[in-house]
Design a protein around this motif. Sequence first.
Motif, short mmCIF file in Angstrom:
data_model
loop_
_atom_site.label_atom_id
_atom_site.label_comp_id
_atom_site.label_asym_id
_atom_site.label_seq_id
_atom_site.Cartn_x
_atom_site.Cartn_y
_atom_site.Cartn_z
N HIS A 99 -32.00 -88.16 54.77
CA HIS A 99 -31.99 -86.83 55.37
C HIS A 99 -31.25 -86.85 56.69
O HIS A 99 -31.26 -87.84 57.41
CB HIS A 99 -33.42 -86.32 55.57
N LEU A 100 -30.64 -85.74 57.00
CA LEU A 100 -29.85 -85.62 58.20
C LEU A 100 -30.72 -85.71 59.44
O LEU A 100 -31.77 -85.10 59.52
CB LEU A 100 -29.10 -84.29 58.20
N GLU A 101 -30.28 -86.50 60.41
CA GLU A 101 -30.99 -86.59 61.69
C GLU A 101 -30.88 -85.26 62.43
O GLU A 101 -29.86 -84.60 62.41
CB GLU A 101 -30.37 -87.69 62.55
N SER A 102 -31.97 -84.86 63.08
CA SER A 102 -31.94 -83.62 63.85
C SER A 102 -32.43 -83.83 65.28
O SER A 102 -32.82 -82.90 65.95
CB SER A 102 -32.81 -82.55 63.17
N ILE A 103 -32.41 -85.09 65.73
CA ILE A 103 -32.90 -85.39 67.07
C ILE A 103 -31.75 -85.26 68.06
O ILE A 103 -30.60 -85.45 67.71
CB ILE A 103 -33.52 -86.80 67.13
N PRO A 104 -32.05 -84.91 69.32
CA PRO A 104 -30.98 -84.76 70.31
C PRO A 104 -30.37 -86.10 70.68
O PRO A 104 -30.93 -87.16 70.40
CB PRO A 104 -31.72 -84.12 71.50
N LEU A 105 -29.22 -86.04 71.33
CA LEU A 105 -28.57 -87.26 71.79
C LEU A 105 -29.41 -87.94 72.85
O LEU A 105 -30.09 -87.27 73.64
CB LEU A 105 -27.20 -86.92 72.37
N PRO A 106 -29.39 -89.27 72.93
CA PRO A 106 -30.10 -89.99 73.99
C PRO A 106 -29.61 -89.56 75.37
O PRO A 106 -28.44 -89.18 75.54
CB PRO A 106 -29.76 -91.46 73.71
N ASP A 107 -30.49 -89.62 76.34
CA ASP A 107 -30.14 -89.24 77.71
C ASP A 107 -28.94 -90.04 78.20
O ASP A 107 -28.86 -91.25 77.99
CB ASP A 107 -31.32 -89.48 78.65
N GLY A 108 -28.02 -89.37 78.84
CA GLY A 108 -26.86 -90.04 79.43
C GLY A 108 -25.65 -90.10 78.55
O GLY A 108 -24.52 -90.33 79.04
N LEU A 109 -25.81 -89.88 77.24
CA LEU A 109 -24.67 -90.01 76.33
C LEU A 109 -23.68 -88.87 76.53
O LEU A 109 -22.46 -89.07 76.47
CB LEU A 109 -25.15 -90.06 74.89
N ASP A 110 -24.19 -87.68 76.79
CA ASP A 110 -23.29 -86.56 77.06
C ASP A 110 -22.46 -86.84 78.32
O ASP A 110 -21.27 -86.53 78.37
CB ASP A 110 -24.09 -85.27 77.23
N GLY A 111 -23.11 -87.44 79.34
CA GLY A 111 -22.39 -87.80 80.56
C GLY A 111 -21.28 -88.80 80.30
O GLY A 111 -20.23 -88.75 80.96
N ILE A 122 -18.41 -86.10 70.17
CA ILE A 122 -19.34 -86.83 69.30
C ILE A 122 -19.67 -85.96 68.10
O ILE A 122 -20.01 -84.78 68.24
CB ILE A 122 -20.63 -87.21 70.05
N LEU A 123 -19.56 -86.53 66.91
CA LEU A 123 -19.87 -85.85 65.66
C LEU A 123 -21.10 -86.47 65.01
O LEU A 123 -21.25 -87.70 65.00
CB LEU A 123 -18.72 -85.98 64.66
N ASP A 124 -21.99 -85.63 64.46
CA ASP A 124 -23.04 -86.18 63.61
C ASP A 124 -22.53 -86.20 62.17
O ASP A 124 -21.36 -85.91 61.91
CB ASP A 124 -24.35 -85.39 63.77
N GLN A 125 -23.40 -86.53 61.22
CA GLN A 125 -22.94 -86.70 59.84
C GLN A 125 -22.53 -85.38 59.19
O GLN A 125 -21.76 -85.38 58.22
CB GLN A 125 -24.02 -87.39 59.02
N ALA A 126 -23.04 -84.26 59.70
CA ALA A 126 -22.64 -82.95 59.20
C ALA A 126 -21.42 -82.44 59.94
O ALA A 126 -21.02 -81.30 59.74
CB ALA A 126 -23.79 -81.95 59.31
N TRP A 127 -20.86 -83.27 60.80
CA TRP A 127 -19.68 -82.95 61.60
C TRP A 127 -19.96 -81.82 62.59
O TRP A 127 -19.08 -81.06 62.94
CB TRP A 127 -18.47 -82.65 60.72
#
Length: 263
Positions: A99-111, A122-127
């Motif tokens: 099943h597709l992950e629906s959790i947010p990105l870990p802290d700091g990754l957006d930075g 950054i893309l998830d599996q559903a793009w």
Amino acid sequence: MMWRAAWHWVRFCAVRARVSPADHGLPAGLRRRTPGLRREEIAQLCEISSTWYTWIEQGRDISVSVDVWCRLADVLRLARAERHYLFSLAGCADPLAGHLESIPLPDGLDGCVQSIRGPAYILDQAWNMLAWNAPLQALFDGWPRQGRANLLHYIFMDPAARSLVVDWEDRARRVVAEFRADVATLAGDPLIQSLVSELQSGSPLFAHCWTRQTVVDREGGLRDFQHPRDGRVRFRQFTFRLAIRTDCKLVMLLAQDSSAGVA
């Protein structure tokens, strides 16, 4: 079996200690000698007996259903790697593995993405675009904007993509094959099914390419764009799988001399 029992005892105790009773709406109580949940509380939340849970924690050779392992993983709030390891030790398949992950990105990754000088996202599996930086928005002429940010939706449903992406049809055909490879283990996920149905309805090219069953890895290489203000620009694309979110990819575009020959 002794190593398995030892892992169960040490690991379950450590995980149990980090889960607060308040996380599950239980009273903290006044006489807790150790932090976290008691065995009887976990047993209650998992709808099994305290004795049965104790045997599981001790790694005894007993038969435990997949449903119980799932409830344990949820109650103990196991991280993805911990959950995977638990099910591998139990010798059964995790029903959520496909099943597709629906959790947010870990802290700091957006930075981290924001700190990259060139276009990056950054893309998830559903793009879905989970993070992107200002240079990426500049290259894509203001996209992604607020609201939905799905790269497939942009490529096949947004007219701006046809003008921006050089050799749009060839790139779009390869994108379908790359996406199919990404979701090979997620065919039954309702979010993926909904996205595919939407794209099939809205894009004849996607619908045609999807029926071909072609799969390829998402590779790097030269990418040309016809920017509405900057003219023809060229980038070399690099794609990295993220160790802390293996379901996601970091894509970076490094500027190239557009007058140079194609390598």
